[in-house]
Design a protein around this motif. Sequence first.
Motif, mmCIF file in Angstrom:
data_model
loop_
_atom_site.group_PDB
_atom_site.id
_atom_site.type_symbol
_atom_site.label_atom_id
_atom_site.label_comp_id
_atom_site.label_asym_id
_atom_site.label_seq_id
_atom_site.Cartn_x
_atom_site.Cartn_y
_atom_site.Cartn_z
ATOM 1 N N PRO A 112 0.788 -1.244 0.000
ATOM 2 C CA PRO A 112 0.000 0.000 0.000
ATOM 3 C C PRO A 112 0.817 1.291 0.000
ATOM 4 N N PHE A 113 2.047 1.231 -0.509
ATOM 5 C CA PHE A 113 2.857 2.450 -0.480
ATOM 6 C C PHE A 113 2.204 3.540 -1.336
ATOM 7 N N PRO A 114 2.312 4.804 -0.911
ATOM 8 C CA PRO A 114 1.696 5.900 -1.665
ATOM 9 C C PRO A 114 2.549 6.303 -2.861
ATOM 10 N N THR A 115 1.980 7.107 -3.716
ATOM 11 C CA THR A 115 2.707 7.586 -4.896
ATOM 12 C C THR A 115 3.982 8.311 -4.492
ATOM 13 N N SER A 130 -2.966 4.953 0.484
ATOM 14 C CA SER A 130 -3.036 3.949 -0.577
ATOM 15 C C SER A 130 -2.395 4.549 -1.812
ATOM 16 N N GLY A 131 -2.054 3.728 -2.761
ATOM 17 C CA GLY A 131 -1.353 4.225 -3.931
ATOM 18 C C GLY A 131 -1.717 3.437 -5.171
ATOM 19 N N GLU A 132 -0.744 3.280 -6.048
ATOM 20 C CA GLU A 132 -1.025 2.715 -7.358
ATOM 21 C C GLU A 132 -1.471 1.254 -7.314
ATOM 22 N N TYR A 133 -1.126 0.514 -6.239
ATOM 23 C CA TYR A 133 -1.500 -0.895 -6.180
ATOM 24 C C TYR A 133 -2.698 -1.155 -5.264
ATOM 25 N N SER A 134 -3.356 -0.088 -4.803
ATOM 26 C CA SER A 134 -4.496 -0.307 -3.914
ATOM 27 C C SER A 134 -5.660 -0.973 -4.642
ATOM 28 N N PHE A 135 -5.732 -0.830 -5.960
ATOM 29 C CA PHE A 135 -6.761 -1.530 -6.733
ATOM 30 C C PHE A 135 -6.681 -3.036 -6.495
ATOM 31 N N MET A 259 -4.715 -7.998 -13.210
ATOM 32 C CA MET A 259 -4.326 -6.586 -13.143
ATOM 33 C C MET A 259 -3.823 -6.187 -11.762
ATOM 34 N N TYR A 260 -2.924 -5.224 -11.746
ATOM 35 C CA TYR A 260 -2.422 -4.635 -10.504
ATOM 36 C C TYR A 260 -2.802 -3.166 -10.379
ATOM 37 N N HIS A 382 -7.865 6.782 -9.790
ATOM 38 C CA HIS A 382 -8.031 5.360 -9.514
ATOM 39 C C HIS A 382 -9.414 4.868 -9.951
ATOM 40 N N ILE A 383 -9.638 4.838 -11.235
ATOM 41 C CA ILE A 383 -10.956 4.505 -11.765
ATOM 42 C C ILE A 383 -11.355 3.076 -11.408
#
Length: 475
Positions: A112-115, A130-135, A259-260, A382-383
Amino acid sequence: MIIKENMDEILSYLEDSSNFSGGHCDKVYIPESEEDVVEIINTCNSKNIPLTISGGGTGTVGGRIPTQGSVISIERLNRIIDINQDKAICEAGLVINQFLSESEKINRFYPPFPTERSAFIGGNTSTNASGEYSFRFGPTRSYILKIRMVTGSGRLIEIPRGRYFADENGVIKTDFIQVKKPSYTTPKIKCSAGYFSAPKMDLIDLIIGSEGTLGVITYVEAMLVEKLPDRFIMIFFLPSEERMFEFLYEVKKDFIRDMYTLEFFDESSLSFLKSDFSEIPEKTCAFYIESVNTIELMEKWLELSEKYQTKDVWVGNDPKNYQRLIDFRHRLPENINAYFRKLKITKISLDIAVPEENFRQLVNFYRKFSNESGIRTVLFGHIGENHLHFNLFPVDEREKTLARQIYVSCVEKALSLGGTISAEHGIGKIKYPYLRMMYGDGGIEDMINVKKAFDPRGLIGRDNLFPADLLLQKL
């Protein structure tokens, strides 16, 4: 312990990424141990001095900027105490980028590292970042196993996950505190708005996302996962937004297990990237996707591209191009923040998420204002989590007034759709009025009662979550 009192040394602690103005403090404490933290908090309690916690300075809501009193910076509490295949014990000032690097050395990963990789793990925890991998992996809350913290009353406590729970009346009892959880229930979507609350909740989840208002986190124990497999990034440039939801739902239906990351950039967002990526096709919107790297999947993605008649597809499946597309994603918020600084205004950015079934309604609502207000806007983010950032760039007083009205209208719409006013950036000193709209006066009072249990004098994180005047009335 280091103490800074020279204004030239203090200035850097009076800013973050929010452009929040009016910061002031008389000194900055930099502890080098938990004992130092206890001493600092006890000193401030004895003298009734408000104390604001300073992390990495990457926040967007003014949380680390003091309005009075002193600052405690956790920058020197920055060690990894222990790390193994399952977890890491880290001091709260550990920089996320270093944490990721050390985890990678043992083939592990912290999802969950942030951008902003210059953020601290303590700030990561206190904002439920949350960041790019929170999806794929969810926010910070899912990965924190234990917290050590010095409360606002100066007591060092340890909270492991799975030990302290709310009873049927919502009361959490321990040998060091008794606290009643807020009566509201936090929405079951991506959310970072106020204190977390759920039936039979774990005490540790009350601390995660509390935005430095209950005490100073000194270390966290965080869960690690297996290092991610080989991946590629693809950016699909669609000729318009007309089929964006059709594309989105097909991607979620057919590719979700592989997907990540699943993100979106509207045409206006892409204009902010033109100076760095001149080959961006004109009059397009874009989907940014990170996927497991196999030939079969690549072929499926390219078939999807043909079906939706994309103007271009960028692929990063080798180290150089992969990194280039990561830079594409990260550059946008950097460029937007720079533009806000150029305008010299506090960031006007909606951070709303709603349940999936209501997401299209929210986006159409945003688009109405984009088309009719005359204010420059961007829509991106984060669509995959039904969470897009809607930013407005007013250039004069008329537009600023209108932008504030639009903000309130969008908040009201989001709440009517079962959403949250803050999916990932928190409340800080900027968004209290909207937190009150979300939870009502009763919810705010419940939160203040939680704060009083940990911080009886209301000194820690003054003006975060709720205004100091309101807090002091309740003490």
